[in-house]
Motif scaffolding. Structure first.
Motif, short mmCIF file in Angstrom:
data_model
loop_
_atom_site.label_atom_id
_atom_site.label_comp_id
_atom_site.label_asym_id
_atom_site.label_seq_id
_atom_site.Cartn_x
_atom_site.Cartn_y
_atom_site.Cartn_z
N LEU A 66 29.02 -105.23 23.68
CA LEU A 66 29.76 -105.91 24.73
C LEU A 66 31.23 -105.52 24.69
CD1 LEU A 66 29.45 -107.94 27.04
CD2 LEU A 66 30.01 -109.74 25.40
N ALA A 67 31.79 -105.42 23.51
CA ALA A 67 33.20 -105.01 23.37
C ALA A 67 33.39 -103.57 23.84
CB ALA A 67 33.65 -105.18 21.93
N VAL A 68 32.45 -102.70 23.48
CA VAL A 68 32.53 -101.30 23.91
C VAL A 68 32.40 -101.21 25.44
CG1 VAL A 68 31.38 -99.06 23.81
CG2 VAL A 68 31.77 -100.35 21.71
N ALA A 69 31.50 -102.00 26.01
CA ALA A 69 31.35 -102.00 27.47
C ALA A 69 32.64 -102.46 28.15
CB ALA A 69 30.18 -102.90 27.87
N GLY A 70 33.29 -103.46 27.58
CA GLY A 70 34.58 -103.92 28.12
C GLY A 70 35.64 -102.84 28.04
N PHE A 71 35.65 -102.09 26.94
CA PHE A 71 36.61 -101.00 26.80
C PHE A 71 36.34 -99.90 27.83
CE2 PHE A 71 37.96 -96.95 25.00
CZ PHE A 71 39.32 -97.20 24.87
N VAL A 72 35.07 -99.57 28.04
CA VAL A 72 34.71 -98.55 29.03
C VAL A 72 35.13 -99.00 30.44
CG1 VAL A 72 32.77 -97.37 30.14
CG2 VAL A 72 32.89 -97.53 27.65
N VAL A 73 34.93 -100.28 30.74
CA VAL A 73 35.34 -100.82 32.03
C VAL A 73 36.85 -100.71 32.19
CG1 VAL A 73 35.54 -102.97 33.35
CG2 VAL A 73 33.36 -102.33 32.34
N MET A 74 37.59 -101.04 31.14
CA MET A 74 39.05 -100.93 31.19
C MET A 74 39.48 -99.49 31.39
SD MET A 74 40.26 -103.49 28.14
CE MET A 74 41.73 -102.56 27.91
N LEU A 75 38.87 -98.58 30.67
CA LEU A 75 39.24 -97.16 30.76
C LEU A 75 38.95 -96.61 32.17
CD1 LEU A 75 40.32 -94.86 29.01
CD2 LEU A 75 37.95 -94.28 28.49
N ALA A 76 37.79 -96.92 32.71
CA ALA A 76 37.44 -96.44 34.05
C ALA A 76 38.37 -97.03 35.11
CB ALA A 76 35.99 -96.79 34.37
N SER A 77 38.72 -98.28 34.97
CA SER A 77 39.61 -98.91 35.93
C SER A 77 41.02 -98.34 35.84
CB SER A 77 39.64 -100.42 35.70
OG SER A 77 40.45 -101.04 36.65
N ALA A 78 41.48 -98.05 34.63
CA ALA A 78 42.80 -97.44 34.47
C ALA A 78 42.81 -96.04 35.09
CB ALA A 78 43.17 -97.38 33.00
N ALA A 79 41.74 -95.29 34.92
CA ALA A 79 41.66 -93.95 35.52
C ALA A 79 41.66 -94.07 37.04
CB ALA A 79 40.40 -93.24 35.05
N PHE A 80 40.97 -95.03 37.59
CA PHE A 80 40.96 -95.26 39.03
C PHE A 80 42.36 -95.60 39.54
CE2 PHE A 80 40.44 -98.28 42.59
CZ PHE A 80 39.84 -97.43 43.51
N ALA A 81 43.08 -96.44 38.79
CA ALA A 81 44.43 -96.82 39.20
C ALA A 81 45.37 -95.62 39.17
CB ALA A 81 44.96 -97.93 38.28
N VAL A 82 45.28 -94.80 38.13
CA VAL A 82 46.14 -93.62 38.03
C VAL A 82 45.82 -92.65 39.17
CG1 VAL A 82 46.63 -91.58 36.62
CG2 VAL A 82 46.57 -93.83 35.57
N GLN A 83 44.55 -92.45 39.45
CA GLN A 83 44.15 -91.55 40.54
C GLN A 83 44.67 -92.07 41.89
OE1 GLN A 83 39.99 -91.42 41.28
NE2 GLN A 83 40.11 -89.59 42.55
N SER A 84 44.56 -93.35 42.13
CA SER A 84 45.05 -93.92 43.38
C SER A 84 46.56 -93.77 43.50
CB SER A 84 44.69 -95.40 43.48
OG SER A 84 43.30 -95.55 43.55
N HIS A 85 47.26 -94.00 42.39
CA HIS A 85 48.72 -93.87 42.40
C HIS A 85 49.13 -92.42 42.65
CE1 HIS A 85 52.83 -94.86 41.59
NE2 HIS A 85 52.90 -93.90 40.68
N ARG A 86 48.47 -91.47 42.01
CA ARG A 86 48.80 -90.06 42.22
C ARG A 86 48.51 -89.64 43.66
NH1 ARG A 86 46.53 -87.09 36.84
NH2 ARG A 86 48.21 -87.75 35.46
N ARG A 87 47.41 -90.11 44.20
CA ARG A 87 47.06 -89.76 45.57
C ARG A 87 48.10 -90.32 46.54
NH1 ARG A 87 41.28 -91.26 46.94
NH2 ARG A 87 40.88 -89.59 45.48
N ALA A 88 48.62 -91.50 46.24
CA ALA A 88 49.64 -92.10 47.10
C ALA A 88 50.96 -91.34 47.02
CB ALA A 88 49.86 -93.56 46.73
N GLN A 89 51.26 -90.76 45.87
CA GLN A 89 52.51 -90.03 45.68
C GLN A 89 52.43 -88.61 46.23
OE1 GLN A 89 55.21 -91.54 44.53
NE2 GLN A 89 53.98 -93.38 44.39
N SER A 90 51.24 -88.16 46.60
CA SER A 90 51.05 -86.81 47.10
C SER A 90 51.79 -86.62 48.42
CB SER A 90 49.55 -86.55 47.29
OG SER A 90 49.36 -85.27 47.86
N PRO A 91 52.57 -85.55 48.56
CA PRO A 91 53.33 -85.37 49.79
C PRO A 91 52.48 -85.01 50.99
CG PRO A 91 53.60 -83.47 48.37
CD PRO A 91 52.81 -84.50 47.59
N ASP A 92 51.23 -84.57 50.78
CA ASP A 92 50.42 -84.15 51.91
C ASP A 92 49.49 -85.26 52.40
OD1 ASP A 92 47.91 -82.16 50.12
OD2 ASP A 92 48.74 -84.12 49.75
#
Length: 132
Positions: A66-92
């Motif tokens: 359960l703890a490992v599953a929570g960590f995987v959920v956190m990691l995937a969500s952080a990656a999603f947030a970083v990807q969304s932020h980078r896409r928003a900063q893209s000039p195109d």
């Protein structure tokens, strides 16, 4: 070019009528890429907090999967947030007809570096005589 007084009054009247129209405001907000990015970042933050709660709960009741599953959920969500932020900063990223689109994928942009150097060299060779 400055506007005439009549044109300025017309624009002010249009602006007031648009400001009072809630349907128009929601339509503009719905087509704004910043609105979608902000919403994605808030969702990602909420999921990160839920993942952290799973990690803590899994550690308290001594259930490592359960703890490992929570960590995987956190990691995937952080990656999603970083990807969304980078896409928003893209000039195109731009709005066209209420939808967002990307002109060229990142991998295709990397291949044009040599042509950029070629173009710069051509410009250097073709510059006027007075600038040498």
């Amino acid at each position: 070019m400055p506007l005439s007084e009549h044109e300025q009054r017309l624009f002010e009247q249009i602006e007031r009528s648009l400001a009072e129209d809630p349907k128009f405001a929601s339509a503009v907000r719905a087509s704004d890429p910043r609105f979608h990015t902000r919403r994605r970042l808030l969702v990602a933050a909420g999921v990160i907090i839920a993942g952290l709660a799973l990690v803590v709960y899994g550690a308290v009741i001594k259930t490592p999967p359960l703890a490992v599953a929570g960590f995987v959920v956190m990691l995937a969500s952080a990656a999603f947030a970083v990807q969304s932020h980078r896409r928003a900063q893209s000039p195109d990223l731009h709005v066209v007809g209420g939808t967002t689109s990307r002109r060229r994928p990142r991998a295709a942009r990397a291949g044009r570096r040599s042509s950029l150097l070629d173009r710069l060299e051509d410009r250097w060779r073709q510059r006027p005589e007075g600038h040498r």
